[in-house]
Design a protein around this motif. Structure first.
Motif, PDB file in Angstrom:
ATOM      1  N   LYS A  35      -2.389   5.161  11.966  1.00  0.00           N
ATOM      2  CA  LYS A  35      -1.715   5.811  10.847  1.00  0.00           C
ATOM      3  C   LYS A  35      -0.368   5.135  10.617  1.00  0.00           C
ATOM      4  O   LYS A  35       0.329   4.787  11.575  1.00  0.00           O
ATOM      5  CB  LYS A  35      -1.443   7.292  11.148  1.00  0.00           C
ATOM      6  CG  LYS A  35      -2.631   8.050  11.641  1.00  0.00           C
ATOM      7  CD  LYS A  35      -3.123   9.012  10.596  1.00  0.00           C
ATOM      8  CE  LYS A  35      -4.300   9.824  11.067  1.00  0.00           C
ATOM      9  NZ  LYS A  35      -5.571   9.247  10.630  1.00  0.00           N
ATOM     10  N   GLU A  61     -10.510   5.035   5.116  1.00  0.00           N
ATOM     11  CA  GLU A  61      -9.077   4.923   4.838  1.00  0.00           C
ATOM     12  C   GLU A  61      -8.623   6.161   4.087  1.00  0.00           C
ATOM     13  O   GLU A  61      -9.247   6.573   3.114  1.00  0.00           O
ATOM     14  CB  GLU A  61      -8.789   3.688   3.979  1.00  0.00           C
ATOM     15  CG  GLU A  61      -8.907   2.389   4.737  1.00  0.00           C
ATOM     16  CD  GLU A  61      -8.437   1.209   3.894  1.00  0.00           C
ATOM     17  OE1 GLU A  61      -8.790   0.080   4.235  1.00  0.00           O
ATOM     18  OE2 GLU A  61      -7.724   1.444   2.885  1.00  0.00           O
ATOM     19  N   GLN A  62      -7.552   6.733   4.580  1.00  0.00           N
ATOM     20  CA  GLN A  62      -7.029   7.957   4.004  1.00  0.00           C
ATOM     21  C   GLN A  62      -5.610   7.658   3.529  1.00  0.00           C
ATOM     22  O   GLN A  62      -4.780   7.188   4.308  1.00  0.00           O
ATOM     23  CB  GLN A  62      -7.000   9.015   5.092  1.00  0.00           C
ATOM     24  CG  GLN A  62      -7.312  10.413   4.677  1.00  0.00           C
ATOM     25  CD  GLN A  62      -7.317  11.341   5.880  1.00  0.00           C
ATOM     26  OE1 GLN A  62      -7.242  10.895   7.025  1.00  0.00           O
ATOM     27  NE2 GLN A  62      -7.386  12.623   5.631  1.00  0.00           N
ATOM     28  N   LYS A  63      -5.360   7.929   2.273  1.00  0.00           N
ATOM     29  CA  LYS A  63      -4.008   7.715   1.768  1.00  0.00           C
ATOM     30  C   LYS A  63      -3.460   9.059   1.321  1.00  0.00           C
ATOM     31  O   LYS A  63      -4.129   9.791   0.592  1.00  0.00           O
ATOM     32  CB  LYS A  63      -4.069   6.745   0.585  1.00  0.00           C
ATOM     33  CG  LYS A  63      -2.746   6.121   0.215  1.00  0.00           C
ATOM     34  CD  LYS A  63      -2.915   5.272  -1.033  1.00  0.00           C
ATOM     35  CE  LYS A  63      -2.186   3.954  -0.927  1.00  0.00           C
ATOM     36  NZ  LYS A  63      -2.437   3.090  -2.091  1.00  0.00           N
ATOM     37  N   LEU A  70      -0.614   6.180   5.257  1.00  0.00           N
ATOM     38  CA  LEU A  70      -1.911   5.522   5.187  1.00  0.00           C
ATOM     39  C   LEU A  70      -2.578   5.660   6.544  1.00  0.00           C
ATOM     40  O   LEU A  70      -1.957   5.394   7.578  1.00  0.00           O
ATOM     41  CB  LEU A  70      -1.727   4.041   4.843  1.00  0.00           C
ATOM     42  CG  LEU A  70      -2.980   3.170   4.810  1.00  0.00           C
ATOM     43  CD1 LEU A  70      -3.893   3.573   3.662  1.00  0.00           C
ATOM     44  CD2 LEU A  70      -2.601   1.695   4.693  1.00  0.00           C
ATOM     45  N   ILE A  92      -6.165   4.720   8.810  1.00  0.00           N
ATOM     46  CA  ILE A  92      -7.415   3.971   8.847  1.00  0.00           C
ATOM     47  C   ILE A  92      -8.154   4.356  10.120  1.00  0.00           C
ATOM     48  O   ILE A  92      -7.657   4.128  11.219  1.00  0.00           O
ATOM     49  CB  ILE A  92      -7.163   2.451   8.831  1.00  0.00           C
ATOM     50  CG1 ILE A  92      -6.371   2.075   7.584  1.00  0.00           C
ATOM     51  CG2 ILE A  92      -8.475   1.680   8.892  1.00  0.00           C
ATOM     52  CD1 ILE A  92      -5.834   0.656   7.605  1.00  0.00           C
ATOM     53  N   SER A 124       0.823  -1.207   0.000  1.00  0.00           N
ATOM     54  CA  SER A 124       0.000   0.000   0.000  1.00  0.00           C
ATOM     55  C   SER A 124       0.862   1.265   0.000  1.00  0.00           C
ATOM     56  O   SER A 124       0.525   2.254  -0.642  1.00  0.00           O
ATOM     57  CB  SER A 124      -0.912  -0.017   1.220  1.00  0.00           C
ATOM     58  OG  SER A 124      -1.815   1.050   1.171  1.00  0.00           O
TER      59      SER A 124
END
Lengths: 232, 232
Positions: free
Chosen positions: A138, A202-204, A215, A217, A110
């Motif tokens: 994170k 989810e933040q990327k 990343l 979550i 990821s």
DNA sequence: CAGTGGTCTAGACCACAGC
DNA sequence: CTGTGGTCTAGACCACTGC
């Protein structure tokens, strides 16, 4: 107080589109004709058309003309940050863990790094009115000089954590939103005793050249979050 | 093939912002100075600044100057339509009910109509690969001449249903996203036998003057939906 | 008052579509 | 070839800001 000419031009054409005189795919009166019609210079007409283009009403093909755009029904704008949403706002956080780990396969994938690189993991609990409302993890790729100051991490949102190192503007973000049933560990963290769903976000974070930076979550108690979006 | 002058101007200023030479709140070199710096006319400089403004990098205050904008971390764009998302796509629908009802308090409130008005209710089930993936209810304020053709309703998305009457452009939309545990009825409809969360998306359609036109509530099986968003 | 951004003009040249 | 949109200029006047 009169509206500028380009606004009038834009609104007149918008009226024709909304009224149905112009349908998606139709060609619009050429710029030179519009100049004559509105008694305006070409730059003014073009400014009016630029307004319509920026609002998604029209598009142009050089050498051919301006055309009415097929509206995009699917597009919405949402405002998201892990610390506040439309029904609750985080007023306290608890830092569960700050650590440096080696990523497993999935995480390495990821973040697009090899498995022997160091990754910072930050685990937090978010509270509203004394109740736990979200569990937050994170993962950041470790970079030299990255300051890990517990006090700063406590209340920071993801972009804020990252922005210690990079410019605020040079960041792209991606979001994934889904619903899940909490496992036993999550139920303990979030004080869930009966049936309750989680909303997981989810933040990327990506650098401007699309390399993953971090990343995040965040698992929200379903009764403490509602995301809001709108179009137009 | 060279980039137009206004693009170069925009990129140079963008570079200064990303590099940190210009910080949020800072004032930018005035337009007349930029004209001299880039040897361009004022209209060209303004076009470059317009690009930056539309990308959210700067804003202007008449009589004062152009300033660097504080970036909005919270804004994301998502693409949503009840028939398709990033992990599944509806290939079959089943119409459960089309009816005309009187709204209860909550619905009347939501549609901003009185309780003795007629409301059309449409209930559908969505399928992917033969499996039910979502339960969908729509409420529309009944309007004369509104055609209720079962065949047309089967596969239409909400905006498509509405757009039979109004122009496609003159619609605003609002979205609410949350997670829920399914009740027994929902479990039956969606063939849920064990623990599974629902992702619920409420869609509200509004006319251009902000009057509610319709309300849609779609409950997705948590394992069949993931919403995607991005910024920049 | 001078400096700023907001609007507007009447030209110009270019690359491109289509005949 | 004509007509289209894309870029660009060198002026102009306005309303507003701040001194």
């Amino acid at each position: 107080m009169v509206a500028p000419v380009y606004t009038k031009i834009a609104e007149e054409i918008k009226r024709r589109i909304n009224k149905g005189e112009l349908k998606p795919g139709d060609i619009i009166t050429s710029e030179n004709m519009l100049c004559k019609e509105f008694g305006a210079s070409r730059m003014t007409v073009r400014k009016g058309l630029a307004v319509l283009a920026s609002e998604g009403y029209i598009y142009s093909i050089p050498g051919k003309g301006n055309f009415v755009q097929k509206p995009d029904f699917k597009k919405y704008i949402i405002s998201y940050d892990e610390m506040s949403n439309s029904i609750s706002s985080v007023d306290k956080t608890r830092l569960l863990e700050v650590n440096i780990i080696r990523p497993d396969e999935k995480l390495a994938n990821s973040l697009q790094i090899s498995k022997n690189k160091n990754v910072i993991v930050i685990r937090r609990l978010f509270y509203t009115d004394g109740n736990p409302v979200a569990y937050d993890v994170k993962y950041l790729q470790y970079q030299r000089g990255m300051p890990i100051v517990e006090k700063e991490l406590q209340h920071a949102t993801f972009p804020e954590i990252i922005s210690k190192g990079t410019s605020l503007f040079a960041i792209k973000k991606e979001l994934s939103i889904y619903a899940r049933i909490p496992d036993e560990e999550m139920k303990r963290y979030l004080n869930i005793y009966d049936q309750l769903a989680l909303l997981v976000v989810e933040q990327k974070l990506l650098s401007c050249d699309n390399k993953p930076i971090g990343l995040g979550i965040t698992s929200f108690r379903g009764d403490y979050i509602k995301l809001q979006g709108f179009s137009e």
